[in-house]
Design a protein around this motif. Structure first.
Motif, mmCIF file in Angstrom:
data_model
loop_
_atom_site.group_PDB
_atom_site.id
_atom_site.type_symbol
_atom_site.label_atom_id
_atom_site.label_comp_id
_atom_site.label_asym_id
_atom_site.label_seq_id
_atom_site.Cartn_x
_atom_site.Cartn_y
_atom_site.Cartn_z
ATOM 1 N N SER A 97 -12.443 50.354 68.669
ATOM 2 C CA SER A 97 -11.800 49.105 67.532
ATOM 3 C C SER A 97 -12.566 49.767 66.735
ATOM 4 O O SER A 97 -11.389 49.303 65.686
ATOM 5 C CB SER A 97 -11.432 47.860 68.471
ATOM 6 N N LEU A 98 -13.059 49.873 66.131
ATOM 7 C CA LEU A 98 -14.273 50.303 65.042
ATOM 8 C C LEU A 98 -14.237 51.801 64.646
ATOM 9 O O LEU A 98 -13.924 52.749 65.581
ATOM 10 C CB LEU A 98 -15.603 50.079 64.432
ATOM 11 N N GLU A 102 -16.956 51.420 60.098
ATOM 12 C CA GLU A 102 -17.489 50.482 60.765
ATOM 13 C C GLU A 102 -18.726 50.194 61.769
ATOM 14 O O GLU A 102 -19.682 49.185 61.757
ATOM 15 C CB GLU A 102 -16.677 49.479 61.110
ATOM 16 N N ASN A 103 -18.846 51.541 62.677
ATOM 17 C CA ASN A 103 -20.072 51.481 63.601
ATOM 18 C C ASN A 103 -21.098 51.551 63.509
ATOM 19 O O ASN A 103 -21.794 50.938 64.022
ATOM 20 C CB ASN A 103 -19.363 52.760 64.153
ATOM 21 N N ARG A 132 -14.519 61.708 57.314
ATOM 22 C CA ARG A 132 -13.584 61.496 58.868
ATOM 23 C C ARG A 132 -14.121 59.962 59.030
ATOM 24 O O ARG A 132 -13.829 59.478 60.382
ATOM 25 C CB ARG A 132 -14.557 62.366 60.188
ATOM 26 N N ARG A 133 -14.209 59.308 57.612
ATOM 27 C CA ARG A 133 -15.470 58.136 58.056
ATOM 28 C C ARG A 133 -13.996 57.245 58.167
ATOM 29 O O ARG A 133 -14.292 55.728 59.337
ATOM 30 C CB ARG A 133 -15.253 57.573 56.408
ATOM 31 N N THR A 134 -12.445 57.168 58.218
ATOM 32 C CA THR A 134 -12.013 56.058 58.886
ATOM 33 C C THR A 134 -11.672 56.504 60.500
ATOM 34 O O THR A 134 -10.492 55.456 60.422
ATOM 35 C CB THR A 134 -10.955 55.947 57.536
ATOM 36 N N GLU A 139 -9.857 59.492 67.331
ATOM 37 C CA GLU A 139 -9.572 60.278 66.585
ATOM 38 C C GLU A 139 -10.880 61.413 65.803
ATOM 39 O O GLU A 139 -10.672 62.280 65.215
ATOM 40 C CB GLU A 139 -8.836 59.569 65.715
ATOM 41 N N LEU A 140 -12.079 61.575 66.743
ATOM 42 C CA LEU A 140 -13.184 62.316 66.789
ATOM 43 C C LEU A 140 -13.473 62.633 67.994
ATOM 44 O O LEU A 140 -13.111 62.444 68.770
ATOM 45 C CB LEU A 140 -14.401 61.427 66.211
ATOM 46 N N SER A 141 -13.471 64.220 66.839
ATOM 47 C CA SER A 141 -14.204 65.752 68.814
ATOM 48 C C SER A 141 -15.314 64.429 69.624
ATOM 49 O O SER A 141 -16.514 63.787 68.575
ATOM 50 C CB SER A 141 -14.146 67.018 67.801
#
Ligand SMILES: Nc1ncnc2c1ncn2[C@@H]1O[C@H](COP(=O)(O)OP(=O)(O)OP(=O)(O)O)[C@@H](O)[C@H]1O
Length: 229
Positions: A97-98, A102-103, A132-134, A139-141
């Motif tokens: 969820s982060l 935020e992680n 890709r920070r947000t 939503e990331l590989s």
């Protein structure tokens, strides 16, 4: 940095005893980068968990950063682990969820907002994830997720980084890139790195390879080896 002598671990399931590890001698200097290889079930993860204070040994000596882990109780080992060890896992362990940033923020000690912002910018830049920070983990590989997990493990500059099959869930090309990135980051920060892998070609990127379990001929072809069982 790490000194192991006659370290033994036996798992107990009801009345059954299963000896899984017997390490006569093993030594790692500050800033060294060591790959630990060996067949499945040879005790690689168990060794990492003992060094990281997750498990306690049955007998022997285990000194990490001058502290004797065999003399610590569980609470002391928890404190040791949270302050001195950075773990990198196969499955990233990001909170879905982060966002990526935020992680990472979760592990930063409280401090000046501007300093934190700069630090995060710097680290996301170093691993090539500025844009890709947000993004949330979904939503990331997988390779991008592992890069976020790497920042989270390294940003507080732990004295010792323990990686357990960090590339195990990545395709071959991404695995090579991730291993190389992890080695570069640890070298730049002068962090000691112990990395478990069953993949010999990946292990060969390391300056030193330590083998546990059965010796096989292919493994003999590597550059530097120490058989510890
Ligand atoms: N909690 C446990 N209780 C009982 N036996 C265990 C436990 N954890 C691991 N083992 C056993 O100890 C042995 C060593 O396990 P370990 O996970 O350290 O091996 P490994 O070399 O990391 O294996 P792999 O490459 O397959 O991950 C295995 O035979 C495993 O079945």
């Amino acid at each position: 940095m790490i000194l192991v002598q006659n370290l033994r671990k036996t798992y107990r399931i009801k009345a059954e005893e299963l000896p899984v590890l017997d390490v006569p001698s093993f030594h790692v200097e500050q800033g060294e980068q060591v790959a630990i290889i060996g067949p499945s079930g040879s005790g690689k993860s168990t060794l990492l968990h003992l060094i990281g204070g997750v498990l306690s040994a049955d007998s022997g000596q285990l000194l990490v950063n001058g502290q004797d882990l065999t003399k610590m109780n569980e609470r002391e080992r928890d404190h040791f682990r949270s302050t001195q060890i950075g773990y990198i896992f196969q499955d990233f362990h990001l909170i879905p969820s982060l966002t990526a940033e935020e992680n990472v923020r979760l592990v930063l000690p409280k401090g000046d907002a501007q300093t934190q912002k700069k630090l995060l910018q710097e680290w996301f830049g170093r691993v090539g994830l500025e844009k890709r920070r947000t993004h949330r983990p979904t939503e990331l590989s997988r390779g991008e997720q592992q890069r976020v997990a790497m920042i989270r493990s390294l940003i507080n500059q732990p004295r010792l980084v323990l990686a357990d099959e960090p590339t195990g869930s990545l395709d071959w090309e991404t695995a090579q890139q991730m291993m190389s990135l992890m080695l570069t980051l640890c070298r730049e920060e002068n962090l000691t790195l112990l990395c478990v892998t069953h993949d010999l070609p990946l292990a060969k990127q390391f300056p030193r390879i330590v083998q546990i379990g059965e010796i096989n001929q292919t493994m003999h072809a590597s550059r530097k080896e120490v058989a510890i069982r």
